[in-house]
Design a protein around this motif. Structure first.
Motif, mmCIF file in Angstrom:
data_model
loop_
_atom_site.group_PDB
_atom_site.id
_atom_site.type_symbol
_atom_site.label_atom_id
_atom_site.label_comp_id
_atom_site.label_asym_id
_atom_site.label_seq_id
_atom_site.Cartn_x
_atom_site.Cartn_y
_atom_site.Cartn_z
ATOM 1 N N UNK A 276 33.632 39.100 27.081
ATOM 2 C CA UNK A 276 32.912 37.840 26.887
ATOM 3 C C UNK A 276 33.755 36.845 26.102
ATOM 4 N N UNK A 277 34.469 37.342 25.109
ATOM 5 C CA UNK A 277 35.272 36.481 24.240
ATOM 6 C C UNK A 277 36.524 35.954 24.936
ATOM 7 N N UNK A 278 36.981 36.645 25.979
ATOM 8 C CA UNK A 278 38.279 36.349 26.585
ATOM 9 C C UNK A 278 38.212 35.182 27.560
ATOM 10 N N UNK A 279 39.380 34.552 27.756
ATOM 11 C CA UNK A 279 39.525 33.508 28.772
ATOM 12 C C UNK A 279 39.860 34.098 30.134
ATOM 13 N N UNK A 280 40.400 35.313 30.145
ATOM 14 C CA UNK A 280 40.697 36.030 31.377
ATOM 15 C C UNK A 280 40.789 37.507 31.039
ATOM 16 N N UNK A 281 40.663 38.349 32.070
ATOM 17 C CA UNK A 281 40.628 39.794 31.862
ATOM 18 C C UNK A 281 41.600 40.466 32.828
ATOM 19 N N UNK A 282 42.385 41.396 32.305
ATOM 20 C CA UNK A 282 43.230 42.280 33.102
ATOM 21 C C UNK A 282 42.619 43.667 32.994
ATOM 22 N N UNK A 283 42.252 44.275 34.123
ATOM 23 C CA UNK A 283 41.487 45.519 34.001
ATOM 24 C C UNK A 283 41.734 46.474 35.149
ATOM 25 N N UNK A 284 41.374 47.743 34.879
ATOM 26 C CA UNK A 284 41.397 48.771 35.908
ATOM 27 C C UNK A 284 40.169 48.619 36.783
ATOM 28 N N UNK A 285 40.334 48.831 38.071
ATOM 29 C CA UNK A 285 39.213 48.708 38.996
ATOM 30 C C UNK A 285 38.119 49.709 38.635
ATOM 31 N N UNK A 286 36.877 49.280 38.811
ATOM 32 C CA UNK A 286 35.733 50.124 38.494
ATOM 33 C C UNK A 286 34.565 49.264 38.055
ATOM 34 N N UNK A 287 33.646 49.882 37.329
ATOM 35 C CA UNK A 287 32.466 49.150 36.871
ATOM 36 C C UNK A 287 32.844 47.998 35.953
ATOM 37 N N UNK A 288 33.965 48.105 35.247
ATOM 38 C CA UNK A 288 34.389 47.013 34.359
ATOM 39 C C UNK A 288 34.597 45.717 35.141
ATOM 40 N N UNK A 289 35.048 45.803 36.389
ATOM 41 C CA UNK A 289 35.242 44.594 37.196
ATOM 42 C C UNK A 289 33.903 43.948 37.519
#
Length: 393
Positions: A276-289
């Motif tokens: 929520x705090x971030x301007x963009x997100x780099x993440x592993x595919x999954x529920x986080x996406x």
């Protein structure tokens, strides 16, 4: 004058057998139990027993065995525990057949629950499966076994329901509980205050996965991606929420070996406020996406598998995208990179584009809001209504 014969006899308790295999299923089960009790509204007692974690137990489920007995991940681990899992399933089957619940609800854990559902349904017990396996993506032949095992499939996503309708499997799309719990308009300033972060300045949340294998494969390319981006924009700051003490320890060791000097904050948990705090997100595919989409965050999705597993899945998987936002949109809405494509240059260029392209950001936010609304179906209540319909209660 009213006689005792005029007073309707009280209905017998509605007896539900329910099995969840991990924390996410425990949350779904607890929400379902609360909604069932609310819809019965005191007209009928609810009795739930089976296997559940702390949330289901707090909601009133009597857990016959510890949920951890089913929380086995990975092919080798499953094979090692298979004899015990099969014994447990046979034992549960005998118990449910003896007690004859009104309906059996299996929550996720399809390899365990669908086999149990098949046995129970053959003996006349109605069955519901909550959370579709990825049968629409690979091993599509399983739909025949699902049709023989369940009276109703409950899906979290609309494209899953369409798949089952095409195969004449009774289905209800109930929506995703996360779409109810995450506000339509998240508050990045409040999230930064909660995490003790500066209110201004570009911030990237980096989530290399919740499992050790994911972190082992993605931490190094993610660290190199952060370094690549920082060399092009010195104002960037990074935040890494770690899913567990073990994943944090692994990430810290890989970070130390890399020698990278990054303006980075590590967190224990708190993935949602970090995104929520971030301007963009780099993440592993999954529920986080999916969660990043519901939080209306621009993202870059990556995934790496063991080489043998990847080669096998290349032959088996039949979907054009693997990240949930793209599957839901039916188009490449967010950048996704898998296996050898998940390089620091590819990830870095995509991430910088998400950070520095205001028009794209605006369009993406609008699409995410529409998709969020499509998943808001009051999932707990919708699932409860479907279960009561199948149970005849």
């Amino acid at each position: 004058m009213t006689t005792s014969s005029d007073v309707p006899a009280p209905k017998p308790p509605l007896r539900i057998a329910m099995v969840a295999g991990e924390a996410s299923g425990d949350q779904l089960g607890a929400g379902l139990i609360h909604a069932l009790r609310e819809q019965l509204s005191g007209t009928r007692e609810l009795v739930v027993e089976g296997i559940g974690g702390p949330e289901m137990q707090a909601a009133g489920c009597r857990s016959l065995y510890p949920m951890e007995a089913l929380s086995v991940m990975g092919l080798v681990e499953v094979l090692r525990h298979l004899p015990g899992l099969l014994r447990l399933r046979r034992r549960l089957g005998r118990q449910f057949l003896a007690e004859q619940p009104d309906v059996f609800v299996g929550i996720d854990a399809p390899d365990f629950n669908l086999g149990l559902a098949y046995r129970l349904r053959r003996s006349g017990i109605r069955t519901v499966h909550y959370v579709s396996p990825s049968v629409w993506a690979w091993r599509g032949y399983r739909v025949r076994n699902i049709a023989r095992s369940v009276d109703r499939m409950l899906t979290l996503f609309p494209f899953e329901a369409e798949f089952y309708r095409r195969h004449s499997v009774p289905v209800s799309f109930v929506g995703h509980p996360l779409a109810e719990r995450i506000p339509m308009l998240p508050d990045p300033v409040a999230a930064r205050q909660l995490l003790g972060l500066p209110e201004r300045g570009p911030l990237v949340a980096v989530l290399p996965g919740s499992r050790l294998g994911e972190v082992q494969r993605l931490a190094q390319p993610f660290i190199e991606t952060m370094q690549w981006c920082l060399e092009r924009d010195r104002s960037l700051r990074f935040i890494v929420p770690c899913a567990s003490p073990k994943t944090r320890e692994l990430f810290e060791s890989i970070l130390a070996r890399s020698g990278a000097n990054l303006p980075l904050t590590l967190l224990d948990g708190q993935a949602r406020p970090a995104m929520t705090a971030a301007d963009a997100v780099l993440l592993a595919s999954g529920t986080a996406a999916l969660e990043a989409m519901l939080l209306k965050r621009p993202m870059v999705v990556a995934y790496r598998l063991a080489p043998v597993t990847y080669r096998l899945l290349q032959r088996l998987v039949r979907v054009p995208y693997y990240s949930l936002p793209n599957l839901l949109a039916g188009e490449p809405l967010v950048p996704e990179y898998i296996q050898d494509q998940a390089t620091p240059v590819n990830l870095g260029q995509a991430l910088m584009n998400e950070l520095h392209n205001p028009s794209r950001r605006s369009q993406l936010m609008q699409r995410f809001r529409i998709m969020h609304g499509e998943l808001q179906h009051n999932a707990d209540q919708a699932a409860a209504a479907a279960v009561l319909e199948v149970a005849g209660g």
